[in-house]
Motif scaffolding. Structure first.
Motif, short mmCIF file in Angstrom:
data_model
loop_
_atom_site.label_atom_id
_atom_site.label_comp_id
_atom_site.label_asym_id
_atom_site.label_seq_id
_atom_site.Cartn_x
_atom_site.Cartn_y
_atom_site.Cartn_z
N PHE A 1 0.83 -1.20 0.00
CA PHE A 1 0.00 0.00 0.00
C PHE A 1 0.86 1.25 0.00
O PHE A 1 1.65 1.48 0.93
CB PHE A 1 -0.92 0.01 1.22
N THR A 2 0.72 2.04 -1.04
CA THR A 2 1.40 3.33 -1.14
C THR A 2 0.81 4.09 -2.32
O THR A 2 0.05 3.54 -3.12
CB THR A 2 2.92 3.15 -1.33
N LEU A 3 1.15 5.36 -2.43
CA LEU A 3 0.73 6.15 -3.58
C LEU A 3 1.38 5.61 -4.85
O LEU A 3 2.54 5.17 -4.80
CB LEU A 3 1.12 7.60 -3.39
N PRO A 4 0.70 5.62 -5.99
CA PRO A 4 1.31 5.13 -7.22
C PRO A 4 2.63 5.80 -7.55
O PRO A 4 3.59 5.15 -8.01
CB PRO A 4 0.25 5.45 -8.29
N GLU A 5 2.71 7.10 -7.30
CA GLU A 5 3.94 7.83 -7.62
C GLU A 5 5.09 7.50 -6.68
O GLU A 5 6.24 7.87 -6.93
CB GLU A 5 3.68 9.35 -7.61
N ARG B 1 8.95 -3.65 -4.90
CA ARG B 1 7.67 -4.07 -4.32
C ARG B 1 6.65 -4.36 -5.42
O ARG B 1 5.85 -5.29 -5.31
CB ARG B 1 7.14 -3.00 -3.36
N TRP B 2 6.65 -3.53 -6.46
CA TRP B 2 5.78 -3.77 -7.61
C TRP B 2 6.05 -5.18 -8.17
O TRP B 2 5.13 -5.96 -8.40
CB TRP B 2 6.03 -2.71 -8.67
N ARG B 3 7.32 -5.48 -8.38
CA ARG B 3 7.68 -6.78 -8.96
C ARG B 3 7.32 -7.92 -8.02
O ARG B 3 6.87 -8.98 -8.48
CB ARG B 3 9.18 -6.80 -9.28
N GLN B 4 7.50 -7.71 -6.74
CA GLN B 4 7.18 -8.76 -5.77
C GLN B 4 5.69 -9.09 -5.81
O GLN B 4 5.31 -10.27 -5.83
CB GLN B 4 7.58 -8.32 -4.37
N VAL B 5 4.85 -8.07 -5.82
CA VAL B 5 3.40 -8.30 -5.86
C VAL B 5 3.00 -9.02 -7.15
O VAL B 5 2.24 -9.98 -7.14
CB VAL B 5 2.63 -6.97 -5.73
N LEU B 6 3.53 -8.58 -8.29
CA LEU B 6 3.21 -9.21 -9.57
C LEU B 6 3.76 -10.63 -9.64
O LEU B 6 3.11 -11.53 -10.19
CB LEU B 6 3.73 -8.37 -10.73
N ASP B 7 4.96 -10.84 -9.10
CA ASP B 7 5.56 -12.18 -9.13
C ASP B 7 4.70 -13.18 -8.37
O ASP B 7 4.52 -14.32 -8.81
CB ASP B 7 6.97 -12.15 -8.53
N VAL B 8 4.20 -12.78 -7.22
CA VAL B 8 3.40 -13.70 -6.40
C VAL B 8 1.99 -13.84 -6.98
O VAL B 8 1.52 -14.94 -7.24
CB VAL B 8 3.34 -13.22 -4.93
N GLU C 1 -8.41 6.79 -0.90
CA GLU C 1 -8.67 6.88 0.53
C GLU C 1 -9.05 5.52 1.12
O GLU C 1 -8.95 5.30 2.33
CB GLU C 1 -9.81 7.87 0.82
N ILE C 2 -9.50 4.61 0.26
CA ILE C 2 -9.95 3.30 0.72
C ILE C 2 -8.94 2.21 0.42
O ILE C 2 -8.64 1.37 1.28
CB ILE C 2 -11.31 2.94 0.06
N HIS C 3 -8.40 2.20 -0.79
CA HIS C 3 -7.54 1.08 -1.19
C HIS C 3 -6.47 1.61 -2.14
O HIS C 3 -6.69 1.69 -3.35
CB HIS C 3 -8.36 -0.01 -1.87
N ASN C 4 -5.30 1.98 -1.61
CA ASN C 4 -4.25 2.58 -2.41
C ASN C 4 -3.16 1.57 -2.68
O ASN C 4 -2.08 1.62 -2.11
CB ASN C 4 -3.68 3.81 -1.70
N SER C 5 -3.45 0.61 -3.56
CA SER C 5 -2.47 -0.43 -3.90
C SER C 5 -2.57 -0.75 -5.38
O SER C 5 -3.22 -1.71 -5.79
CB SER C 5 -2.70 -1.69 -3.07
N LEU C 6 -1.94 0.09 -6.20
CA LEU C 6 -2.02 -0.07 -7.64
C LEU C 6 -1.45 -1.42 -8.09
O LEU C 6 -2.00 -2.06 -8.99
CB LEU C 6 -1.27 1.07 -8.34
#
Length: 280
Positions: free
Chosen positions: A124-128, A134-141, A180-185
């Motif tokens: 969870f973080t702002l897209p920018e 972390r992006w790669r880790q989420v996509l890898d899993v 505000e609810i779900h910031n996880s691109l």
């Protein structure tokens, strides 16, 4: 005549006869007696809820997660239902772990009838401000891990001539979410990929009698997101027409349905279990 009638079915310009089959009861259709199910991320949360449902329907289980102790604790509780449960340590972000999971399941049970691709990660973080690692880790899993599990166990199902694969997507993979609810691109992107992976794989493996479907849960309250829920309770519940989070049993019926013979004519479907979020 009843029991011997033949039905004609058209496919393009080709007509073929289909033998009428004996009607099964609802109890028979939903029974998982004699089946073997693998649930990734099955030691806690939604994974454990679904593993429990499959066990209650009669299926033997293989549950895996990154912490063997947690898997063993969950297996101990599931044993009380009266089914055979194998706990396995597996990080689906590591291809070698997935191969070892398949080998362990094959050695213990000799077959796998149902695969529930539940394990996943989020950041969870702002897209920018999203770190590339972390992006790669989420996509890898969430994407590659789901694909590799499907590939490994799909080969077993192809050899068997039948199987059920249930991917756990998310309503976040179907629509944009307020920051505000779900910031996880990364998570939302990965679940969108799982949605279309489900549809395409369903088409590719229909010839092998493998049904591939997905469940897209909405917001379910768990220990890991309780603080986030309390901080944004009004916003979160304001998006849910039923006005509550998912409960400890709301995924039981959907997963048993998709794992059982009751869903034999269902493939490529995305079943939302979201309290009506996607109905707005």
């Amino acid at each position: 005549m009843p029991g011997s009638a033949k039905l004609s079915r058209w496919s393009g310009h080709t007509c073929r006869a289909v033998e009428a089959v004996e009607m099964a009861t609802v109890q028979e259709l939903l029974s998982l007696d004699g089946r073997v199910s693998v649930v990734t991320g099955g030691s806690a949360g939604l994974g454990l809820q679904m593993a429990t449902a499959l066990a209650e329907a009669g299926s033997s289980l293989v549950i895996c997660g990154r912490k063997l102790g947690a898997c063993e604790d969950a297996a101990h509780e599931l044993d009380k239902i009266g089914v055979d449960v194998l706990p396995v340590r597996c990080d689906i972000g590591i291809p070698e772990d997935i191969d070892e999971l398949r080998q362990a399941a094959a050695a213990r049970f000799g077959r796998v009838d149902v695969l529930v691709n539940n394990a996943g990660r989020a950041w969870f973080t702002l897209p920018e401000e999203m770190p590339l690692d972390r992006w790669r880790q989420v996509l890898d899993v969430n994407v590659t891990g789901t694909f590799l599990c499907s590939q490994h166990f799909g080969r077993m199902m192809i050899a068997q001539g039948k199987g059920k694969i249930i991917n756990i997507a998310s309503v976040s993979g179907l629509l944009g979410k307020r920051p505000e609810i779900h910031n996880s691109l990364a998570y939302n992107t990965s679940k969108g990929a799982v949605v279309n992976m489900t549809r395409d794989l369903a088409v590719k493996w229909a010839r092998h009698r493998i049904n591939v479907n997905a469940i897209a849960p909405g917001f379910f309250l768990a220990s890991r997101n309780r603080d986030r829920f309390e901080a944004r309770k009004d916003l979160i519940l304001g998006e849910i027409p039923l006005g509550r989070p998912g409960s400890g049993h709301d995924l039981k019926g959907p997963v048993v349905f998709l794992a059982s013979d009751a869903s034999d004519f269902v493939t490529g479907a995305i079943l939302t279990v979201d309290g009506g979020v996607t109905a707005w």
